[in-house]
Design a protein around this motif. Structure first.
Motif, PDB file in Angstrom:
ATOM      1  N   MET A  33       0.827  -1.197   0.000  1.00 32.13           N
ATOM      2  CA  MET A  33       0.000   0.000   0.000  1.00 32.13           C
ATOM      3  C   MET A  33       0.873   1.265   0.000  1.00 32.13           C
ATOM      4  N   GLN A  34       0.320   2.306  -0.579  1.00 29.79           N
ATOM      5  CA  GLN A  34       1.034   3.579  -0.603  1.00 29.79           C
ATOM      6  C   GLN A  34       0.286   4.637   0.208  1.00 29.79           C
ATOM      7  N   PHE A  35       1.036   5.616   0.646  1.00 30.36           N
ATOM      8  CA  PHE A  35       0.443   6.716   1.392  1.00 30.36           C
ATOM      9  C   PHE A  35       0.884   8.012   0.742  1.00 30.36           C
ATOM     10  N   HIS A  36      -0.090   8.752   0.204  1.00 31.60           N
ATOM     11  CA  HIS A  36       0.238  10.016  -0.455  1.00 31.60           C
ATOM     12  C   HIS A  36      -0.328  11.173   0.357  1.00 31.60           C
ATOM     13  N   ARG A  37       0.479  12.220   0.513  1.00 33.79           N
ATOM     14  CA  ARG A  37      -0.004  13.426   1.177  1.00 33.79           C
ATOM     15  C   ARG A  37      -0.293  14.478   0.132  1.00 33.79           C
ATOM     16  N   ALA A  38      -1.523  14.946   0.098  1.00 31.22           N
ATOM     17  CA  ALA A  38      -1.851  16.044  -0.819  1.00 31.22           C
ATOM     18  C   ALA A  38      -1.887  17.335  -0.011  1.00 31.22           C
ATOM     19  N   GLN A  39      -1.138  18.340  -0.456  1.00 33.58           N
ATOM     20  CA  GLN A  39      -1.113  19.625   0.253  1.00 33.58           C
ATOM     21  C   GLN A  39      -2.111  20.609  -0.342  1.00 33.58           C
ATOM     22  N   THR A  40      -2.518  20.356  -1.586  1.00 34.07           N
ATOM     23  CA  THR A  40      -3.480  21.244  -2.243  1.00 34.07           C
ATOM     24  C   THR A  40      -4.553  20.393  -2.909  1.00 34.07           C
ATOM     25  N   LEU A  41      -5.670  21.027  -3.214  1.00 32.67           N
ATOM     26  CA  LEU A  41      -6.743  20.314  -3.897  1.00 32.67           C
ATOM     27  C   LEU A  41      -6.263  19.806  -5.259  1.00 32.67           C
ATOM     28  N   ASP A  42      -5.489  20.625  -5.963  1.00 33.50           N
ATOM     29  CA  ASP A  42      -4.970  20.192  -7.270  1.00 33.50           C
ATOM     30  C   ASP A  42      -4.158  18.905  -7.155  1.00 33.50           C
ATOM     31  N   GLU A  43      -3.309  18.868  -6.128  1.00 31.09           N
ATOM     32  CA  GLU A  43      -2.509  17.649  -5.932  1.00 31.09           C
ATOM     33  C   GLU A  43      -3.405  16.442  -5.667  1.00 31.09           C
ATOM     34  N   ALA A  44      -4.409  16.650  -4.839  1.00 34.96           N
ATOM     35  CA  ALA A  44      -5.309  15.543  -4.505  1.00 34.96           C
ATOM     36  C   ALA A  44      -6.036  15.053  -5.757  1.00 34.96           C
ATOM     37  N   LEU A  45      -6.515  15.995  -6.571  1.00 36.77           N
ATOM     38  CA  LEU A  45      -7.272  15.598  -7.766  1.00 36.77           C
ATOM     39  C   LEU A  45      -6.357  14.925  -8.791  1.00 36.77           C
ATOM     40  N   ASP A  46      -5.108  15.388  -8.870  1.00 34.61           N
ATOM     41  CA  ASP A  46      -4.144  14.708  -9.754  1.00 34.61           C
ATOM     42  C   ASP A  46      -3.941  13.260  -9.309  1.00 34.61           C
ATOM     43  N   LEU A  47      -3.747  13.080  -8.014  1.00 33.24           N
ATOM     44  CA  LEU A  47      -3.522  11.724  -7.490  1.00 33.24           C
ATOM     45  C   LEU A  47      -4.737  10.835  -7.739  1.00 33.24           C
ATOM     46  N   LEU A  48      -5.932  11.398  -7.502  1.00 32.48           N
ATOM     47  CA  LEU A  48      -7.142  10.583  -7.699  1.00 32.48           C
ATOM     48  C   LEU A  48      -7.346  10.281  -9.183  1.00 32.48           C
TER      49      LEU A  48
END
Lengths: 284, 160
Positions: A1-16
Protein backbone atom coordinates in the motif's frame (compact mmCIF):
# COMPACT_ATOMS: atom_id res chain seq x y z
CA UNK A 1 0.00 0.00 0.00
CA UNK A 2 1.03 3.58 -0.60
CA UNK A 3 0.44 6.72 1.39
CA UNK A 4 0.24 10.02 -0.45
CA UNK A 5 0.00 13.43 1.18
CA UNK A 6 -1.85 16.04 -0.82
CA UNK A 7 -1.11 19.63 0.25
CA UNK A 8 -3.48 21.24 -2.24
CA UNK A 9 -6.74 20.31 -3.90
CA UNK A 10 -4.97 20.19 -7.27
CA UNK A 11 -2.51 17.65 -5.93
CA UNK A 12 -5.31 15.54 -4.50
CA UNK A 13 -7.27 15.60 -7.77
CA UNK A 14 -4.14 14.71 -9.75
CA UNK A 15 -3.52 11.72 -7.49
CA UNK A 16 -7.14 10.58 -7.70
CA UNK A 17 -7.10 11.00 -11.48
CA UNK A 18 -4.01 8.84 -11.65
CA UNK A 19 -4.94 6.20 -9.08
CA UNK A 20 -8.73 6.10 -9.55
CA UNK A 21 -10.34 3.07 -7.95
CA UNK A 22 -7.16 2.05 -6.16
CA UNK A 23 -7.13 5.12 -3.95
CA UNK A 24 -9.11 6.02 -0.88
CA UNK A 25 -9.32 9.61 0.33
CA UNK A 26 -8.27 9.84 3.97
CA UNK A 27 -9.24 12.77 6.20
CA UNK A 28 -9.60 12.22 9.97
CA UNK A 29 -9.72 8.48 9.41
CA UNK A 30 -12.18 7.71 12.21
CA UNK A 31 -14.17 5.49 9.86
CA UNK A 32 -11.64 4.63 7.14
CA UNK A 33 -8.79 3.53 9.43
CA UNK A 34 -11.11 1.35 11.53
CA UNK A 35 -12.35 -0.36 8.35
CA UNK A 36 -8.78 -0.71 7.08
CA UNK A 37 -7.51 -2.22 10.34
CA UNK A 38 -10.46 -4.63 10.42
CA UNK A 39 -9.62 -5.78 6.89
CA UNK A 40 -12.96 -4.55 5.52
CA UNK A 41 -11.24 -2.36 2.96
CA UNK A 42 -7.83 -2.78 1.32
CA UNK A 43 -7.03 0.26 -0.79
CA UNK A 44 -3.83 0.31 -2.83
CA UNK A 45 -3.24 3.85 -1.66
CA UNK A 46 -4.46 6.42 0.82
CA UNK A 47 -4.62 10.00 -0.41
CA UNK A 48 -4.34 12.03 2.78
CA UNK A 49 -6.09 15.40 2.44
CA UNK A 50 -6.15 16.65 6.05
CA UNK A 51 -3.43 19.22 5.27
CA UNK A 52 -5.46 21.06 2.61
CA UNK A 53 -6.30 24.28 4.48
CA UNK A 54 -8.74 25.52 1.82
CA UNK A 55 -11.10 22.67 2.64
CA UNK A 56 -11.52 23.64 6.31
CA UNK A 57 -13.41 26.89 5.79
CA UNK A 58 -16.92 27.82 6.89
CA UNK A 59 -18.81 30.62 5.15
CA UNK A 60 -22.15 31.84 6.44
CA UNK A 61 -24.30 33.73 3.98
CA UNK A 62 -27.77 33.32 2.51
CA UNK A 63 -26.50 29.74 2.05
CA UNK A 64 -23.94 28.24 4.41
CA UNK A 65 -20.91 26.63 2.77
CA UNK A 66 -18.85 24.09 4.68
CA UNK A 67 -15.49 22.74 3.60
CA UNK A 68 -15.45 18.94 3.81
CA UNK A 69 -12.65 19.06 6.41
CA UNK A 70 -14.75 20.93 8.97
CA UNK A 71 -14.59 18.67 12.00
CA UNK A 72 -17.48 17.48 14.14
CA UNK A 73 -15.89 19.33 17.04
CA UNK A 74 -16.15 22.65 15.18
CA UNK A 75 -19.77 21.95 14.25
CA UNK A 76 -20.52 20.92 17.84
CA UNK A 77 -18.90 23.87 19.60
CA UNK A 78 -18.88 26.88 17.24
CA UNK A 79 -21.56 29.23 18.56
CA UNK A 80 -22.11 30.97 15.24
CA UNK A 81 -22.69 27.68 13.40
CA UNK A 82 -24.83 26.44 16.28
CA UNK A 83 -27.12 29.47 16.05
CA UNK A 84 -28.03 28.90 12.39
CA UNK A 85 -27.62 25.11 12.25
CA UNK A 86 -28.75 23.86 15.67
CA UNK A 87 -29.71 20.38 14.43
CA UNK A 88 -26.40 19.93 12.64
CA UNK A 89 -24.51 21.02 15.78
CA UNK A 90 -26.59 18.65 17.91
CA UNK A 91 -25.93 15.76 15.55
CA UNK A 92 -22.18 16.41 15.57
CA UNK A 93 -22.21 16.32 19.38
CA UNK A 94 -23.58 12.77 19.22
CA UNK A 95 -20.82 11.38 17.01
CA UNK A 96 -18.44 9.32 19.16
CA UNK A 97 -16.52 11.10 21.90
CA UNK A 98 -14.25 14.15 21.79
CA UNK A 99 -11.49 12.01 20.28
CA UNK A 100 -13.67 11.16 17.27
CA UNK A 101 -15.14 14.64 16.94
CA UNK A 102 -11.70 16.28 17.10
CA UNK A 103 -10.53 14.70 13.84
CA UNK A 104 -13.63 13.23 12.19
CA UNK A 105 -14.90 15.48 9.40
CA UNK A 106 -18.29 16.23 7.92
CA UNK A 107 -16.98 15.25 4.48
CA UNK A 108 -15.94 11.89 5.87
CA UNK A 109 -19.32 11.38 7.51
CA UNK A 110 -21.00 12.01 4.14
CA UNK A 111 -18.62 10.07 1.87
CA UNK A 112 -18.40 7.05 4.15
CA UNK A 113 -22.13 6.71 3.37
CA UNK A 114 -23.02 4.84 6.53
CA UNK A 115 -26.77 4.28 6.95
CA UNK A 116 -26.26 5.72 10.46
CA UNK A 117 -24.39 8.92 9.50
CA UNK A 118 -25.60 11.38 12.14
CA UNK A 119 -24.87 14.62 10.30
CA UNK A 120 -26.76 13.62 7.17
CA UNK A 121 -30.40 14.01 8.35
CA UNK A 122 -29.74 17.61 9.54
CA UNK A 123 -28.07 18.33 6.20
CA UNK A 124 -31.05 16.88 4.33
CA UNK A 125 -33.55 19.07 6.18
CA UNK A 126 -31.33 22.07 5.33
CA UNK A 127 -31.61 21.17 1.62
CA UNK A 128 -27.87 20.48 1.36
CA UNK A 129 -26.03 20.19 -1.94
CA UNK A 130 -22.58 18.70 -2.45
CA UNK A 131 -19.92 19.78 -4.92
CA UNK A 132 -17.77 17.04 -6.42
CA UNK A 133 -14.56 17.87 -8.24
CA UNK A 134 -12.21 15.92 -10.45
CA UNK A 135 -9.66 16.69 -13.15
CA UNK A 136 -12.61 16.46 -15.56
CA UNK A 137 -14.55 19.26 -13.91
CA UNK A 138 -17.07 19.95 -11.20
CA UNK A 139 -20.67 19.06 -10.52
CA UNK A 140 -23.09 20.09 -7.81
CA UNK A 141 -25.96 17.86 -6.80
CA UNK A 142 -28.54 17.51 -4.05
CA UNK A 143 -27.27 15.47 -1.11
CA UNK A 144 -30.52 13.51 -1.40
CA UNK A 145 -29.29 12.17 -4.74
CA UNK A 146 -25.75 11.42 -3.54
CA UNK A 147 -26.35 8.09 -1.79
CA UNK A 148 -27.02 4.96 -3.83
CA UNK A 149 -26.93 2.27 -1.19
CA UNK A 150 -25.19 1.37 2.05
CA UNK A 151 -21.63 2.70 1.63
CA UNK A 152 -22.27 3.47 -2.03
CA UNK A 153 -22.46 6.92 -3.56
CA UNK A 154 -22.63 8.47 -7.00
CA UNK A 155 -19.02 9.65 -6.69
CA UNK A 156 -16.70 8.46 -9.42
CA UNK A 157 -13.32 7.07 -8.35
CA UNK A 158 -11.47 10.21 -9.47
CA UNK A 159 -13.89 12.58 -7.74
CA UNK A 160 -13.63 14.25 -4.37
CA UNK A 161 -16.17 16.13 -2.25
CA UNK A 162 -15.02 19.74 -2.09
CA UNK A 163 -17.95 21.65 -0.54
CA UNK A 164 -21.33 21.27 1.11
CA UNK A 165 -23.84 24.12 0.90
CA UNK A 166 -27.07 24.34 2.86
CA UNK A 167 -29.88 26.61 4.04
CA UNK A 168 -29.46 28.25 7.43
CA UNK A 169 -32.48 28.06 9.72
CA UNK A 170 -34.95 30.77 8.66
CA UNK A 171 -36.71 33.04 11.17
CA UNK A 172 -39.90 31.46 12.43
CA UNK A 173 -38.50 27.95 11.99
CA UNK A 174 -37.16 25.46 14.50
CA UNK A 175 -35.07 22.38 13.94
CA UNK A 176 -33.80 19.47 16.02
CA UNK A 177 -31.88 16.23 15.68
CA UNK A 178 -33.03 13.38 17.90
CA UNK A 179 -31.14 10.12 18.21
CA UNK A 180 -32.30 6.88 19.72
CA UNK A 181 -29.53 4.89 21.41
CA UNK A 182 -29.03 2.77 24.48
CA UNK A 183 -26.92 5.41 26.19
CA UNK A 184 -26.19 9.10 25.82
CA UNK A 185 -22.69 8.86 24.38
CA UNK A 186 -20.52 6.83 22.03
CA UNK A 187 -23.55 5.38 20.33
CA UNK A 188 -24.34 4.43 16.76
CA UNK A 189 -27.87 5.66 16.06
CA UNK A 190 -30.60 3.02 16.30
CA UNK A 191 -32.72 5.71 14.69
CA UNK A 192 -31.77 9.29 13.92
CA UNK A 193 -34.29 11.96 12.95
CA UNK A 194 -33.85 15.57 11.92
CA UNK A 195 -36.89 17.83 11.70
CA UNK A 196 -37.11 21.43 10.54
CA UNK A 197 -40.50 23.11 10.78
CA UNK A 198 -41.52 26.63 9.78
CA UNK A 199 -44.49 28.22 11.55
CA UNK A 200 -46.83 30.99 10.42
CA UNK A 201 -47.58 33.79 12.90
CA UNK A 202 -50.73 31.98 14.08
CA UNK A 203 -48.77 28.79 14.83
CA UNK A 204 -49.80 26.86 11.74
CA UNK A 205 -47.08 24.71 10.20
CA UNK A 206 -46.24 26.23 6.84
CA UNK A 207 -43.20 24.15 5.98
CA UNK A 208 -41.83 20.86 7.23
CA UNK A 209 -38.82 18.78 6.40
CA UNK A 210 -38.16 15.40 8.00
CA UNK A 211 -35.14 13.17 7.42
CA UNK A 212 -34.12 9.84 8.91
CA UNK A 213 -31.00 7.74 9.28
CA UNK A 214 -30.47 4.16 10.48
CA UNK A 215 -33.83 2.97 9.17
CA UNK A 216 -32.81 2.18 5.58
CA UNK A 217 -29.65 1.57 3.54
CA UNK A 218 -29.44 5.32 2.91
CA UNK A 219 -30.55 8.38 4.88
CA UNK A 220 -33.72 9.87 3.42
CA UNK A 221 -36.34 12.62 3.47
CA UNK A 222 -39.96 11.52 4.00
CA UNK A 223 -42.18 13.84 1.92
CA UNK A 224 -45.45 12.11 2.86
CA UNK A 225 -44.82 12.70 6.55
CA UNK A 226 -43.87 16.32 5.82
CA UNK A 227 -47.16 16.86 3.92
CA UNK A 228 -49.10 15.42 6.84
CA UNK A 229 -47.78 18.15 9.14
CA UNK A 230 -48.17 21.11 6.80
CA UNK A 231 -51.30 23.19 7.49
CA UNK A 232 -51.74 21.65 10.94
CA UNK A 233 -51.12 23.12 14.35
CA UNK A 234 -49.43 19.89 15.42
CA UNK A 235 -52.65 18.68 16.97
CA UNK A 236 -55.48 16.26 16.32
CA UNK A 237 -54.45 13.08 14.60
CA UNK A 238 -51.62 14.69 12.65
CA UNK A 239 -48.93 12.52 14.22
CA UNK A 240 -50.86 9.32 13.49
CA UNK A 241 -50.83 10.12 9.79
CA UNK A 242 -47.25 11.37 9.80
CA UNK A 243 -46.06 8.40 11.85
CA UNK A 244 -47.73 6.05 9.39
CA UNK A 245 -45.87 7.76 6.54
CA UNK A 246 -42.56 7.43 8.39
CA UNK A 247 -43.10 3.73 9.01
CA UNK A 248 -43.97 3.25 5.35
CA UNK A 249 -40.76 4.99 4.27
CA UNK A 250 -38.53 3.00 6.65
CA UNK A 251 -37.09 -0.38 5.80
CA UNK A 252 -34.88 -1.03 8.82
CA UNK A 253 -32.90 -4.15 9.55
CA UNK A 254 -32.63 -6.39 12.59
CA UNK A 255 -29.11 -6.25 13.97
CA UNK A 256 -27.19 -6.60 17.21
CA UNK A 257 -28.20 -3.10 18.24
CA UNK A 258 -31.97 -3.25 17.75
CA UNK A 259 -34.75 -5.06 15.93
CA UNK A 260 -36.37 -3.66 12.82
CA UNK A 261 -39.69 -3.64 14.62
CA UNK A 262 -38.29 -1.60 17.50
CA UNK A 263 -36.78 0.95 15.12
CA UNK A 264 -40.11 1.28 13.32
CA UNK A 265 -42.05 1.71 16.54
CA UNK A 266 -39.90 4.62 17.69
CA UNK A 267 -40.69 6.76 14.66
CA UNK A 268 -44.12 8.21 15.50
CA UNK A 269 -43.25 9.21 19.05
CA UNK A 270 -39.89 10.58 17.97
CA UNK A 271 -41.53 12.84 15.38
CA UNK A 272 -44.03 14.15 17.89
CA UNK A 273 -41.25 14.97 20.33
CA UNK A 274 -39.13 16.57 17.58
CA UNK A 275 -42.00 18.68 16.24
CA UNK A 276 -42.88 20.00 19.67
CA UNK A 277 -39.24 20.89 20.31
CA UNK A 278 -39.20 22.77 17.00
CA UNK A 279 -42.19 24.80 18.13
CA UNK A 280 -40.61 25.48 21.54
CA UNK A 281 -37.43 26.65 19.81
CA UNK A 282 -39.44 29.21 17.83
CA UNK A 283 -41.59 30.50 20.68
CA UNK A 284 -38.85 30.65 23.31
CA UNK B 1 1.27 -6.37 -2.35
CA UNK B 2 4.19 -4.04 -1.95
CA UNK B 3 4.45 -2.02 1.21
CA UNK B 4 6.16 1.30 0.83
CA UNK B 5 7.71 3.04 3.79
CA UNK B 6 6.61 6.59 4.40
CA UNK B 7 8.95 9.23 5.80
CA UNK B 8 7.31 11.32 8.48
CA UNK B 9 8.60 13.98 10.86
CA UNK B 10 6.71 14.95 13.99
CA UNK B 11 7.45 15.61 17.65
CA UNK B 12 6.55 13.61 20.74
CA UNK B 13 6.63 15.43 24.08
CA UNK B 14 8.77 18.12 22.48
CA UNK B 15 11.33 15.70 21.02
CA UNK B 16 11.62 15.72 17.21
CA UNK B 17 11.42 12.37 15.43
CA UNK B 18 12.03 11.54 11.81
CA UNK B 19 10.85 8.02 11.05
CA UNK B 20 10.09 5.74 8.17
CA UNK B 21 6.87 3.90 8.95
CA UNK B 22 4.54 1.50 7.20
CA UNK B 23 1.63 3.28 5.49
CA UNK B 24 -0.88 1.49 7.70
CA UNK B 25 1.04 1.81 10.97
CA UNK B 26 -0.92 3.40 13.80
CA UNK B 27 0.44 6.05 16.12
CA UNK B 28 -0.27 3.70 19.04
CA UNK B 29 2.09 1.12 17.57
CA UNK B 30 4.73 3.71 16.73
CA UNK B 31 4.65 5.07 20.27
CA UNK B 32 4.73 1.73 22.03
CA UNK B 33 6.93 -0.36 19.75
CA UNK B 34 9.28 2.09 18.05
CA UNK B 35 9.61 4.83 20.65
CA UNK B 36 9.05 2.55 23.69
CA UNK B 37 6.54 4.98 25.17
CA UNK B 38 4.33 2.31 26.70
CA UNK B 39 2.29 4.63 28.93
CA UNK B 40 -0.24 4.89 26.11
CA UNK B 41 -2.44 1.80 26.36
CA UNK B 42 -3.79 -0.59 23.78
CA UNK B 43 -7.46 -1.12 24.69
CA UNK B 44 -10.16 -1.79 22.13
CA UNK B 45 -8.09 -0.86 19.05
CA UNK B 46 -11.18 0.50 17.32
CA UNK B 47 -11.59 4.00 18.67
CA UNK B 48 -14.20 3.22 21.30
CA UNK B 49 -12.56 3.09 24.73
CA UNK B 50 -10.10 6.01 24.85
CA UNK B 51 -7.29 4.11 26.63
CA UNK B 52 -4.93 5.12 23.81
CA UNK B 53 -5.78 8.83 23.94
CA UNK B 54 -2.90 11.19 23.18
CA UNK B 55 -2.90 14.85 22.22
CA UNK B 56 -2.14 15.86 18.65
CA UNK B 57 -1.74 19.63 18.35
CA UNK B 58 -3.52 19.90 21.73
CA UNK B 59 -6.59 17.88 20.66
CA UNK B 60 -7.36 14.47 22.19
CA UNK B 61 -7.34 11.67 19.62
CA UNK B 62 -7.47 7.88 19.70
CA UNK B 63 -3.94 6.87 18.69
CA UNK B 64 -5.13 3.33 17.84
CA UNK B 65 -6.96 4.57 14.75
CA UNK B 66 -4.62 7.35 13.71
CA UNK B 67 -2.04 6.56 11.04
CA UNK B 68 1.44 7.75 11.90
CA UNK B 69 2.04 8.68 8.28
CA UNK B 70 -0.71 11.30 8.67
CA UNK B 71 1.22 13.18 11.38
CA UNK B 72 3.71 15.14 9.28
CA UNK B 73 4.57 18.34 11.16
CA UNK B 74 2.30 17.60 14.12
CA UNK B 75 3.01 17.79 17.83
CA UNK B 76 2.11 14.72 19.86
CA UNK B 77 1.90 14.62 23.63
CA UNK B 78 1.61 11.43 25.67
CA UNK B 79 1.19 10.66 29.37
CA UNK B 80 4.98 10.53 29.69
CA UNK B 81 4.99 14.26 28.93
CA UNK B 82 2.80 15.15 31.92
CA UNK B 83 5.51 14.68 34.52
CA UNK B 84 8.78 16.55 34.62
CA UNK B 85 12.01 15.82 36.53
CA UNK B 86 10.45 12.82 38.21
CA UNK B 87 7.61 14.89 39.65
CA UNK B 88 4.03 14.10 38.74
CA UNK B 89 1.89 16.80 37.17
CA UNK B 90 -0.90 18.30 39.32
CA UNK B 91 -3.63 16.26 37.64
CA UNK B 92 -1.67 13.05 38.09
CA UNK B 93 -1.14 13.83 41.79
CA UNK B 94 -4.85 14.62 42.17
CA UNK B 95 -5.71 11.21 40.68
CA UNK B 96 -3.61 9.56 43.38
CA UNK B 97 -4.97 11.75 46.17
CA UNK B 98 -8.59 11.08 45.22
CA UNK B 99 -8.37 7.35 44.56
CA UNK B 100 -9.04 7.86 40.84
CA UNK B 101 -6.88 4.90 39.84
CA UNK B 102 -7.74 1.29 40.42
CA UNK B 103 -6.28 -1.01 37.77
CA UNK B 104 -4.83 2.01 35.99
CA UNK B 105 -5.22 0.80 32.43
CA UNK B 106 -7.55 3.60 31.36
CA UNK B 107 -5.75 6.24 33.42
CA UNK B 108 -3.30 7.58 30.80
CA UNK B 109 -6.18 8.16 28.40
CA UNK B 110 -8.26 9.96 31.03
CA UNK B 111 -5.27 12.14 31.95
CA UNK B 112 -4.70 13.17 28.35
CA UNK B 113 -8.35 14.03 27.62
CA UNK B 114 -8.56 15.99 30.87
CA UNK B 115 -5.29 17.79 30.09
CA UNK B 116 -6.85 18.98 26.82
CA UNK B 117 -10.02 20.02 28.64
CA UNK B 118 -8.21 22.02 31.32
CA UNK B 119 -6.05 23.77 28.74
CA UNK B 120 -9.17 24.78 26.81
CA UNK B 121 -11.35 25.50 29.83
CA UNK B 122 -9.49 25.93 33.15
CA UNK B 123 -12.65 25.77 35.27
CA UNK B 124 -15.04 23.27 33.72
CA UNK B 125 -18.34 22.40 35.38
CA UNK B 126 -18.92 18.84 36.48
CA UNK B 127 -21.16 18.41 33.41
CA UNK B 128 -18.42 19.68 31.11
CA UNK B 129 -15.96 17.24 32.65
CA UNK B 130 -18.33 14.34 32.13
CA UNK B 131 -19.10 15.42 28.58
CA UNK B 132 -15.39 15.70 27.75
CA UNK B 133 -14.94 12.15 29.01
CA UNK B 134 -17.63 10.63 26.75
CA UNK B 135 -14.90 8.87 24.80
CA UNK B 136 -12.99 7.46 27.79
CA UNK B 137 -14.29 4.30 29.38
CA UNK B 138 -13.29 3.02 32.82
CA UNK B 139 -14.48 -0.41 33.90
CA UNK B 140 -13.26 -0.59 37.47
CA UNK B 141 -12.60 2.69 39.30
CA UNK B 142 -15.78 4.40 38.16
CA UNK B 143 -15.97 8.02 37.21
CA UNK B 144 -16.79 9.83 40.43
CA UNK B 145 -13.30 9.88 41.86
CA UNK B 146 -11.96 11.06 38.52
CA UNK B 147 -14.40 13.98 38.44
CA UNK B 148 -13.46 14.79 42.05
CA UNK B 149 -9.77 14.86 41.10
CA UNK B 150 -10.49 17.38 38.35
CA UNK B 151 -12.54 19.50 40.75
CA UNK B 152 -9.61 19.52 43.20
CA UNK B 153 -7.17 20.67 40.52
CA UNK B 154 -9.46 23.45 39.29
CA UNK B 155 -10.18 24.61 42.86
CA UNK B 156 -6.43 24.73 43.47
CA UNK B 157 -5.74 26.79 40.36
CA UNK B 158 -8.56 29.29 40.91
CA UNK B 159 -7.76 29.87 44.60
CA UNK B 160 -6.78 33.53 45.09
Amino acid sequence: MQFHRAQTLDEALDLLGELGDDALVLAGGTDAVIQYLAGEIAPEAFVHIEGIEDLTTVSLNHRTTLGPLVTHRVLATDEVIGAVHPALAASARTVGGWQTQAVGTIGGNICNASPAADTVPPLLVADAYVTLASRRGRRRLALMDFFLDRRQTVMDPDEMLTAIDLDPLPRGSGEVYLKVGRRGAMEVALVGMAVRIGFAADGTVDSARIALCSVAPTPRRVPDAEKALIGSRLDGGVFDAAGEALRAAACPIDDARASASYRRRTLGGLLERAAIQCREAVTS
Amino acid sequence: MTVNGVAVAFSVNGVAHRLEVGPGETLLRTLRERLRLTGTKDGCVEGECGACTVLVDDRPVDSCILLTAALEGRQVRTVEGLSGDGALGPLQQAFIDHGSVQCGFCTPGFLMTLTALLEENPSPSSFEVREALDGNICRCTGYRQIIEAVAAVTAESTRP
